[in-house]
Design a protein around this motif. Structure first.
Motif, PDB file in Angstrom:
ATOM      1  N   ARG A 117       3.386  11.506  -2.605  1.00 53.99           N
ATOM      2  CA  ARG A 117       3.814  10.553  -1.585  1.00 53.99           C
ATOM      3  C   ARG A 117       3.185   9.194  -1.847  1.00 53.99           C
ATOM      4  NH1 ARG A 117       1.739   9.886   4.534  1.00 53.99           N
ATOM      5  NH2 ARG A 117       3.337   8.443   5.274  1.00 53.99           N
ATOM      6  N   ARG A 118       4.039   8.194  -1.905  1.00 56.00           N
ATOM      7  CA  ARG A 118       3.556   6.840  -2.122  1.00 56.00           C
ATOM      8  C   ARG A 118       2.787   6.376  -0.887  1.00 56.00           C
ATOM      9  NH1 ARG A 118       7.358   1.838  -4.136  1.00 56.00           N
ATOM     10  NH2 ARG A 118       5.743   0.207  -4.187  1.00 56.00           N
ATOM     11  N   PRO A 119       1.620   5.723  -1.065  1.00 55.96           N
ATOM     12  CA  PRO A 119       0.896   5.203   0.106  1.00 55.96           C
ATOM     13  C   PRO A 119       1.801   4.286   0.928  1.00 55.96           C
ATOM     14  CG  PRO A 119      -0.479   5.084  -1.858  1.00 55.96           C
ATOM     15  CD  PRO A 119       0.888   5.476  -2.324  1.00 55.96           C
ATOM     16  N   PRO A 120       1.856   4.478   2.239  1.00 58.35           N
ATOM     17  CA  PRO A 120       2.779   3.703   3.073  1.00 58.35           C
ATOM     18  C   PRO A 120       2.191   2.382   3.536  1.00 58.35           C
ATOM     19  CG  PRO A 120       1.686   5.343   4.415  1.00 58.35           C
ATOM     20  CD  PRO A 120       1.159   5.532   3.012  1.00 58.35           C
ATOM     21  N   GLN A 121       3.067   1.496   3.964  1.00 59.69           N
ATOM     22  CA  GLN A 121       2.631   0.266   4.637  1.00 59.69           C
ATOM     23  C   GLN A 121       2.474   0.568   6.121  1.00 59.69           C
ATOM     24  OE1 GLN A 121       1.762  -2.746   3.317  1.00 59.69           O
ATOM     25  NE2 GLN A 121       1.084  -3.184   5.406  1.00 59.69           N
ATOM     26  N   VAL A 122       1.296   0.407   6.644  1.00 59.76           N
ATOM     27  CA  VAL A 122       0.996   0.722   8.035  1.00 59.76           C
ATOM     28  C   VAL A 122       0.628  -0.533   8.816  1.00 59.76           C
ATOM     29  CG1 VAL A 122      -0.513   2.023   9.586  1.00 59.76           C
ATOM     30  CG2 VAL A 122       0.271   3.057   7.440  1.00 59.76           C
ATOM     31  N   PRO A 149       1.424   0.412  -0.261  1.00 59.69           N
ATOM     32  CA  PRO A 149       2.439   0.677  -1.295  1.00 59.69           C
ATOM     33  C   PRO A 149       2.151   0.013  -2.633  1.00 59.69           C
ATOM     34  CG  PRO A 149       3.470   0.069   0.785  1.00 59.69           C
ATOM     35  CD  PRO A 149       2.005  -0.191   0.944  1.00 59.69           C
ATOM     36  N   LEU A 150       1.430  -1.107  -2.625  1.00 59.75           N
ATOM     37  CA  LEU A 150       1.162  -1.836  -3.869  1.00 59.75           C
ATOM     38  C   LEU A 150      -0.237  -1.578  -4.416  1.00 59.75           C
ATOM     39  CD1 LEU A 150       2.810  -5.295  -3.028  1.00 59.75           C
ATOM     40  CD2 LEU A 150       3.816  -3.335  -4.214  1.00 59.75           C
ATOM     41  N   SER A 151      -1.026  -0.764  -3.725  1.00 56.16           N
ATOM     42  CA  SER A 151      -2.423  -0.576  -4.140  1.00 56.16           C
ATOM     43  C   SER A 151      -2.523   0.048  -5.521  1.00 56.16           C
ATOM     44  CB  SER A 151      -3.164   0.287  -3.114  1.00 56.16           C
ATOM     45  OG  SER A 151      -3.201  -0.334  -1.854  1.00 56.16           O
ATOM     46  N   TRP A 152      -1.615   0.955  -5.855  1.00 59.01           N
ATOM     47  CA  TRP A 152      -1.628   1.577  -7.184  1.00 59.01           C
ATOM     48  C   TRP A 152      -1.488   0.500  -8.251  1.00 59.01           C
ATOM     49  CZ3 TRP A 152       1.637   1.929 -11.388  1.00 59.01           C
ATOM     50  CH2 TRP A 152       1.398   2.962 -12.302  1.00 59.01           C
ATOM     51  N   TRP A 198       1.527   9.788  -7.403  1.00 59.66           N
ATOM     52  CA  TRP A 198       0.694   8.602  -7.233  1.00 59.66           C
ATOM     53  C   TRP A 198      -0.790   8.943  -7.342  1.00 59.66           C
ATOM     54  CZ3 TRP A 198       3.131   3.991  -7.006  1.00 59.66           C
ATOM     55  CH2 TRP A 198       4.494   3.995  -6.676  1.00 59.66           C
ATOM     56  N   TRP A 199      -1.126  10.209  -7.063  1.00 65.95           N
ATOM     57  CA  TRP A 199      -2.511  10.638  -7.041  1.00 65.95           C
ATOM     58  C   TRP A 199      -2.701  11.885  -7.897  1.00 65.95           C
ATOM     59  CZ3 TRP A 199      -5.812   7.448  -4.491  1.00 65.95           C
ATOM     60  CH2 TRP A 199      -5.308   6.664  -3.457  1.00 65.95           C
ATOM     61  N   VAL A 200      -3.913  12.067  -8.385  1.00 64.44           N
ATOM     62  CA  VAL A 200      -4.387  13.331  -8.946  1.00 64.44           C
ATOM     63  C   VAL A 200      -5.541  13.778  -8.070  1.00 64.44           C
ATOM     64  CG1 VAL A 200      -5.496  14.466 -10.902  1.00 64.44           C
ATOM     65  CG2 VAL A 200      -3.713  12.751 -11.302  1.00 64.44           C
TER      66      VAL A 200
END
Length: 480
Positions: free
Chosen positions: A374-379, A196-199, A456-458
């Motif tokens: 979609r925001r990258p999730p915490q896994v 979630p914080l990588s961006w 969040w992504w292109v």
């Protein structure tokens, strides 16, 4: 006989914290196995364990499953491991005699070794061996009513040293961007499974990325030597490891690797700093227990020859086990860093004939990037094994091996076990008539793009991984 030389009571509370944390990661590992094995390794999975057992003997992969395999038995093994891990977390091992404590801690190690040794591609990563090596040493730490065996504490620190120093060396010997401190210009965006914080980490200013890289070198190439220094230097070194690994935990998803590394740093912490004094009536360890600990220390010393030779040699390899029990391994991560991110996007269609007007629907996975909005999730510390392998597939089709054709077949069949690994099945359980997999280039949006689109992504398509195909009459996928 005096046991003053054998025990370190100042680390009594550190041992308790270490054991509790390790029990948690064991529990997570067994739950991961229980939730995903049928689709990946079951009798009708992508890489069935029975097929593996028919090719590989016990000596090459020691496992309980050589005696018997069924999906029900695997589930029983994983469930037993989870239950015993919960029992250890609850402190039951501290209420029993020393011999019973050792046996109780041996159970999850034997069970997880049995899983890893038949896990094939899905269990081929360093955190599996790290959990096994850590779990093996934890067997000999003893219960709370005895003194802490000093030799086992040193073995745990030796493991942490190899883990950190090996990771630092492979970076300095590998990608040039680690030496010029620019690897983190790319890493947060191109790592296997952003969080979630990588961006936000990716958009830190370049000077902060260079500070990150330099701090990483210090934490992995210098600090590990201080783990063996007198207190408070050893506790300070452990603190650096804990902080840097915590930084990695919030910047990406690496299974339980970072959490377990933090756990390994705990035995270096002076127990007085934790504020829990040891009891006054700690029992002296039995003579046989001391003999076992000395024997284990000798075995680790002998087996250390191979990882030490690997560390000192020019052709250093990462994450390798030199024996089938995964003891005294070599570790390392990100000797090279990819500059561009690619993702394999799998799509299906329900048209009888695939053509220019076909409506393709995208399968969404639980962890890997897919939908740009979609925001990258915490896994992590949970581990999504199929998602992780799909990242490797995006680097090269050779990583698909035997499991990719099987995945295509099962998606075309609408296999319920495979659907259980998905976040979203666009066909709601129905089998599509056609399937394809395309390769997309992904990059994080800029702050301006994110403010405008909310994405969040292109992404843009750049190639094909699996050509459009459908099931033939014999149940095998054929291109159309």
């Amino acid at each position: 006989m005096s046991w003053d030389w054998f025990t370190s009571d100042d680390y009594w509370s550190s041992r308790l914290v270490f054991q509790k944390l390790l029990a948690i990661w064991y529990l997570v590992a067994f739950v991961c196995a229980l939730n995903q094995f049928r689709a990946l390794l079951g009798e009708h999975g992508l890489l069935p364990i029975p097929d593996f057992l028919a090719r590989v003997g016990f000596r090459r992969s020691p496992s309980l499953f050589h005696a018997h395999y069924s999906d029900r038995f695997f589930a029983a093994v994983a469930m037993t491991g989870a239950v015993v891990s919960a029992v250890l977390l609850g402190g039951v091992a501290d209420l029993v005699p020393v011999w019973a404590c050792l046996l109780l801690w041996a159970v999850p190690w034997v069970l997880y070794l049995s899983i890893v040794n038949v896990g094939q591609t899905w269990y081929s990563f360093g955190w599996e061996s790290l959990l096994l090596e850590t779990g093996f040493l934890a067997i000999f730490l003893g219960p709370a009513h005895t003194g802490v065996p000093t030799l086992v504490l040193w073995l745990l620190l030796w493991l942490l040293f190899r883990l950190e120093f090996g990771a630092g060396l492979i970076k300095m010997r590998g990608d040039r961007c680690w030496r010029d401190l620019t690897c983190l210009y790319y890493h947060h965006e191109t790592q296997p499974m952003p969080g979630p914080l990588s961006w936000y980490f990716h958009h830190l200013p370049p000077w902060m990325h260079r500070v990150e890289a330099a701090a990483n070198h210090g934490a992995q190439l210098v600090v590990p030597f201080a783990l063996f220094a007198p207190q408070p230097a050893a506790s300070a070194a452990a603190g650096v490891v804990i902080v840097t690994q915590g930084w990695l935990m919030i910047s990406g998803n690496f299974s339980w690797l970072n959490a377990l590394t933090i756990t390994l740093a705990v035995p270096a912490v002076d127990g007085a700093m934790l504020g829990v004094p040891p009891p006054d009536d700690l029992a002296a360890p039995p003579l046989w227990y001391g003999a076992i600990v000395i024997a284990v220390t000798a075995v680790v010393a002998v087996l250390s020859y191979w990882p030490v030779r690997n560390l000192l040699g020019r052709g250093q390899i990462m994450n390798y086990s030199f024996n089938q029990l995964h003891l005294v391994n070599t570790y390392g991560a990100f000797g090279s860093v990819t500059r561009d991110r690619y993702e394999v996007i799998i799509e299906g269609a329900e048209d009888d004939v695939a053509g220019p007007t076909t409506e393709w629907k995208e399968y969404e996975f639980k962890g890997k990037p897919g939908d740009p909005h979609r925001r990258p999730p915490q896994v992590a510390p949970y581990h999504l094994r199929l998602d992780w392998q799909l990242w490797f597939l995006s680097l090269s089709s050779r990583y698909g091996g035997r499991w990719l054709p099987a995945l295509v077949t099962k998606l075309l069949e609408g296999d319920p076990q495979i659907r259980g690994l998905l976040r979203h099945d666009p066909f709601a359980g129905r089998a599509p008539t056609h399937l394809r997999a395309r390769l997309f280039h992904y990059r994080f949006t800029t702050p301006a793009e994110r403010a405008e689109t909310g994405a969040w992504w292109v992404r843009e398509p750049v190639g094909t991984v699996v050509r459009t195909c459908r099931l033939d009459t014999d149940g095998t996928p054929v291109p159309v």
